[in-house]
Enzyme design. Structure first.
Site, PDB file in Angstrom:
ATOM      1  N   HIS A 206       2.167  -1.178  58.056  1.00 12.77           N
ATOM      2  CA  HIS A 206       0.934  -1.109  58.838  1.00 12.77           C
ATOM      3  C   HIS A 206       0.856   0.067  59.799  1.00 12.77           C
ATOM      4  O   HIS A 206      -0.169   0.264  60.453  1.00 12.77           O
ATOM      5  CB  HIS A 206       0.697  -2.408  59.628  1.00 12.77           C
TER       6      HIS A 206
HETATM    7  C1  UD1 Z   1      -1.525  -3.076  66.553  1.00 11.69           C
HETATM    8  C2  UD1 Z   1      -0.632  -2.336  67.529  1.00 11.69           C
HETATM    9  C3  UD1 Z   1       0.700  -2.022  66.863  1.00 11.69           C
HETATM   10  C4  UD1 Z   1       1.337  -3.264  66.294  1.00 11.69           C
HETATM   11  C5  UD1 Z   1       0.359  -3.992  65.397  1.00 11.69           C
HETATM   12  C6  UD1 Z   1       0.969  -5.302  65.016  1.00 11.69           C
HETATM   13  C7  UD1 Z   1      -1.797  -0.893  69.123  1.00 11.69           C
HETATM   14  C8  UD1 Z   1      -2.109   0.511  69.482  1.00 11.69           C
HETATM   15  N1  UD1 Z   1      -1.218  -1.062  67.930  1.00 11.69           N
HETATM   16  O1  UD1 Z   1      -1.799  -2.202  65.477  1.00 11.69           O
HETATM   17  O2  UD1 Z   1       1.573  -1.462  67.812  1.00 11.69           O
HETATM   18  O3  UD1 Z   1       2.481  -2.897  65.560  1.00 11.69           O
HETATM   19  O4  UD1 Z   1      -0.872  -4.245  66.108  1.00 11.69           O
HETATM   20  O5  UD1 Z   1       0.355  -5.928  63.969  1.00 11.69           O
HETATM   21  O6  UD1 Z   1      -2.052  -1.793  69.887  1.00 11.69           O
HETATM   22  N2  UD1 Z   1      -7.776  -5.882  61.795  1.00 11.69           N
HETATM   23  C9  UD1 Z   1      -8.313  -6.949  61.114  1.00 11.69           C
HETATM   24  N3  UD1 Z   1      -8.107  -8.211  61.633  1.00 11.69           N
HETATM   25  C10 UD1 Z   1      -7.406  -8.445  62.763  1.00 11.69           C
HETATM   26  C11 UD1 Z   1      -6.878  -7.346  63.444  1.00 11.69           C
HETATM   27  C12 UD1 Z   1      -7.061  -6.075  62.955  1.00 11.69           C
HETATM   28  O7  UD1 Z   1      -8.953  -6.794  60.090  1.00 11.69           O
HETATM   29  O8  UD1 Z   1      -7.249  -9.621  63.156  1.00 11.69           O
HETATM   30  C13 UD1 Z   1      -7.964  -4.521  61.222  1.00 11.69           C
HETATM   31  C14 UD1 Z   1      -9.196  -3.818  61.756  1.00 11.69           C
HETATM   32  O9  UD1 Z   1      -9.732  -3.073  60.725  1.00 11.69           O
HETATM   33  C15 UD1 Z   1      -8.606  -2.876  62.798  1.00 11.69           C
HETATM   34  C16 UD1 Z   1      -7.250  -2.545  62.219  1.00 11.69           C
HETATM   35  O10 UD1 Z   1      -6.822  -3.732  61.568  1.00 11.69           O
HETATM   36  O11 UD1 Z   1      -9.399  -1.735  63.012  1.00 11.69           O
HETATM   37  C17 UD1 Z   1      -6.242  -2.136  63.268  1.00 11.69           C
HETATM   38  O12 UD1 Z   1      -6.114  -3.118  64.300  1.00 11.69           O
HETATM   39  P1  UD1 Z   1      -5.602  -2.696  65.761  1.00 11.69           P
HETATM   40  O13 UD1 Z   1      -5.437  -3.888  66.601  1.00 11.69           O
HETATM   41  O14 UD1 Z   1      -6.460  -1.593  66.293  1.00 11.69           O
HETATM   42  O15 UD1 Z   1      -4.225  -2.022  65.499  1.00 11.69           O
HETATM   43  P2  UD1 Z   1      -3.039  -2.441  64.537  1.00 11.69           P
HETATM   44  O16 UD1 Z   1      -2.936  -1.425  63.474  1.00 11.69           O
HETATM   45  O17 UD1 Z   1      -3.192  -3.873  64.164  1.00 11.69           O
HETATM   46  N1  UDP Z   2       4.985 -11.454  60.760  1.00 12.42           N
HETATM   47  C1  UDP Z   2       4.401 -12.615  60.259  1.00 12.42           C
HETATM   48  N2  UDP Z   2       3.698 -12.557  59.085  1.00 12.42           N
HETATM   49  C2  UDP Z   2       3.572 -11.416  58.365  1.00 12.42           C
HETATM   50  C3  UDP Z   2       4.168 -10.237  58.876  1.00 12.42           C
HETATM   51  C4  UDP Z   2       4.861 -10.286  60.080  1.00 12.42           C
HETATM   52  O1  UDP Z   2       4.538 -13.676  60.855  1.00 12.42           O
HETATM   53  O2  UDP Z   2       2.921 -11.444  57.310  1.00 12.42           O
HETATM   54  C5  UDP Z   2       5.692 -11.515  62.051  1.00 12.42           C
HETATM   55  C6  UDP Z   2       7.103 -10.985  62.056  1.00 12.42           C
HETATM   56  O3  UDP Z   2       8.017 -11.978  61.674  1.00 12.42           O
HETATM   57  C7  UDP Z   2       7.276 -10.581  63.506  1.00 12.42           C
HETATM   58  C8  UDP Z   2       5.892 -10.109  63.898  1.00 12.42           C
HETATM   59  O4  UDP Z   2       4.993 -10.664  62.943  1.00 12.42           O
HETATM   60  O5  UDP Z   2       7.626 -11.715  64.283  1.00 12.42           O
HETATM   61  C9  UDP Z   2       5.841  -8.605  63.869  1.00 12.42           C
HETATM   62  O6  UDP Z   2       4.539  -8.162  63.975  1.00 12.42           O
HETATM   63  P1  UDP Z   2       4.046  -6.763  63.411  1.00 12.42           P
HETATM   64  O7  UDP Z   2       4.935  -6.273  62.319  1.00 12.42           O
HETATM   65  O8  UDP Z   2       2.604  -6.934  63.106  1.00 12.42           O
HETATM   66  O9  UDP Z   2       4.122  -5.833  64.697  1.00 12.42           O
HETATM   67  P2  UDP Z   2       5.246  -4.856  65.301  1.00 12.42           P
HETATM   68  O10 UDP Z   2       6.463  -5.652  65.561  1.00 12.42           O
HETATM   69  O11 UDP Z   2       5.446  -3.760  64.315  1.00 12.42           O
HETATM   70  O12 UDP Z   2       4.608  -4.314  66.518  1.00 12.42           O
END
Ligand code: UD1
Ligand code: UDP
Length: 360
Positions: A206
């Site tokens: 991601h």
């Molecule tokens: C965010 C965090 C990242 C973390 C990740 C965990 C920031 C800058 N980034 O990234 O550090 O590793 O979360 O998962 O805060 N979207 C959906 N449904 C949701 C949420 C998001 O469809 O419930 C899609 C949307 O298109 C959105 C994109 O995901 O634009 C990105 O979501 P966003 O919260 O901006 O950042 P992440 O890439 O999820």
């Molecule tokens: N995780 C989950 N389901 C998934 C992928 C990840 O429950 O399909 C959990 C994972 O075990 C960990 C957390 O989500 O506890 C990590 O989140 P993510 O990778 O989105 O964010 P990051 O740690 O990179 O910020």
């Protein structure tokens, strides 16, 4: 909000397993708490499922900010929180990790002279092309209490001139959650539910650096297909990269299966039973370290080097990934190493003791 209240600000998937043990431990200390969900993540599988499975309390407030550019998302969280904090004046705001919701909350609270506690302080990738690195640095420098998960994080904070009395090495609350749920991880059950063979690879992707650029994604898909040539791959896919990866042909390999993001219990069960995990997640690097499952991190750097020195993690590129998988498939699971110091399931309690003392 009555005086002496601790306000937790969560919003994105990785926040929830970090906040759960802290909230529970503060409850045991009789500390009054409020939980804010910013709404940064909102899909059922990115949010609600964690509340259910980790038995988190219902958020008291959901700001419902949703997705957007960094500035607009951060600004919406800031505006919502400012109103709330001015009205309620919490005694302490607790923020988690490196997501935009944490940055926004730390900025608002510190400008209102409300003390900030940062859980997972001091991690550094030294890579400012990652939005999370900017968030980490800013949050740490406006925080009053810095809770670090590893000794390297403590050293970074010292080097940046943060007063020693603010810094506490407490262990890792995400690992508290993992250890507290060990009995609930059902490897056989999840394998059956997903019709997986005994030997399989789990992947998560991601990071913007991996999934945002269309040309890079083509190479990433080739690399993932080269993994699927060796073992079946299951990829619970974060919504961020889905369209790009699918456009680049991700689904065209028979042995690579994409599913929706999984609930915490199902996901960690899957990880526990995997031959190897391929990821760019921060939290997954830590969870594999604890579970002793080989982890290949598709990133040029990590803010969690302890998962390499004490764990099972290795950094790989798109071009070295397939060979790295082959060598793990040939070698099997590595011998267990000593786990990182204080990753013992008691981080939440250490944090709660420090906060309870501060609140008197
Ligand atoms: C965010 C965090 C990242 C973390 C990740 C965990 C920031 C800058 N980034 O990234 O550090 O590793 O979360 O998962 O805060 N979207 C959906 N449904 C949701 C949420 C998001 O469809 O419930 C899609 C949307 O298109 C959105 C994109 O995901 O634009 C990105 O979501 P966003 O919260 O901006 O950042 P992440 O890439 O999820
Ligand atoms: N995780 C989950 N389901 C998934 C992928 C990840 O429950 O399909 C959990 C994972 O075990 C960990 C957390 O989500 O506890 C990590 O989140 P993510 O990778 O989105 O964010 P990051 O740690 O990179 O910020």
């Amino acid at each position: 909000m009555p005086a002496g209240i601790v306000l937790h600000v969560t919003g994105a998937r990785p926040n929830f397993p970090k906040a759960a043990p802290v909230i529970r431990a503060l409850d045991r200390h009789g500390v009054r708490q409020r939980l804010v969900h910013t709404g940064q993540h909102y899909d059922e599988r990115m949010s609600e499922v964690f509340f259910r499975q980790l038995r988190l309390p219902e958020p008291d407030i959901n700001l419902g900010v949703g997705s957007g550019s960094h500035a607009s998302q951060t600004a919406r969280v800031m505006t919502g929180l400012e109103e709330l904090m001015v009205a309620e004046r919490p005694a302490l705001t607790v923020v988690y990790g490196d997501v935009n919701s944490a940055l926004a909350a730390a900025l608002v609270a510190s400008k209102l002279d409300i003390p900030v506690a940062h859980v997972e302080a001091g991690l550094r990738s030294f890579d400012r092309s990652m939005p999370e690195e900017i968030n980490r640095v800013v949050v740490d420098h406006v925080s009053d209490l810095l809770f670090a998960t590893s000794p390297d994080a403590v050293s970074h904070l010292h080097h940046e001139g943060i007063a020693a009395e603010r810094i506490h090495l407490v262990g890792n609350p995400m690992i508290d959650t993992l250890l507290a749920n060990l009995d609930r991880f059902d490897v056989a059950g999840v394998r059956t539910a997903l019709s997986l063979p005994e030997r399989y690879v789990v992947a998560t992707l991601h990071r913007p650096g991996n999934v945002d650029d269309a040309a890079d994604v083509v190479d990433l898909v080739k690399a993932m297909h080269a993994v699927a040539d060796q073992l079946p791959v299951i990829l619970p896919l974060h919504p961020r990269g889905r369209q790009q990866l699918e456009n680049a042909g991700l689904l065209s390999h028979r042995a690579l299966r994409v599913v929706e993001p999984l609930g915490y219990l199902e996901f960690v069960s899957l990880v526990r039973g995997a031959v190897v995990v391929v990821t760019d997640s921060g939290g997954v690097q830590e969870e594999t370290t604890m579970l002793g499952v080989p982890c290949l991190t598709l990133r040029p750097n990590t803010e969690r080097p302890i998962t390499i020195t004490h764990g099972t993690n290795r950094l790989v590129t798109r071009s070295t990934l397939a060979d790295a998988v082959a060598s793990i498939v040939a070698a099997g699971r590595p011998a267990r190493r000593q786990t990182p110091p204080l990753w013992d399931g008691a981080a939440g309690e250490r944090i709660a003791e420090i906060i309870a003392k501060l609140l008197g």
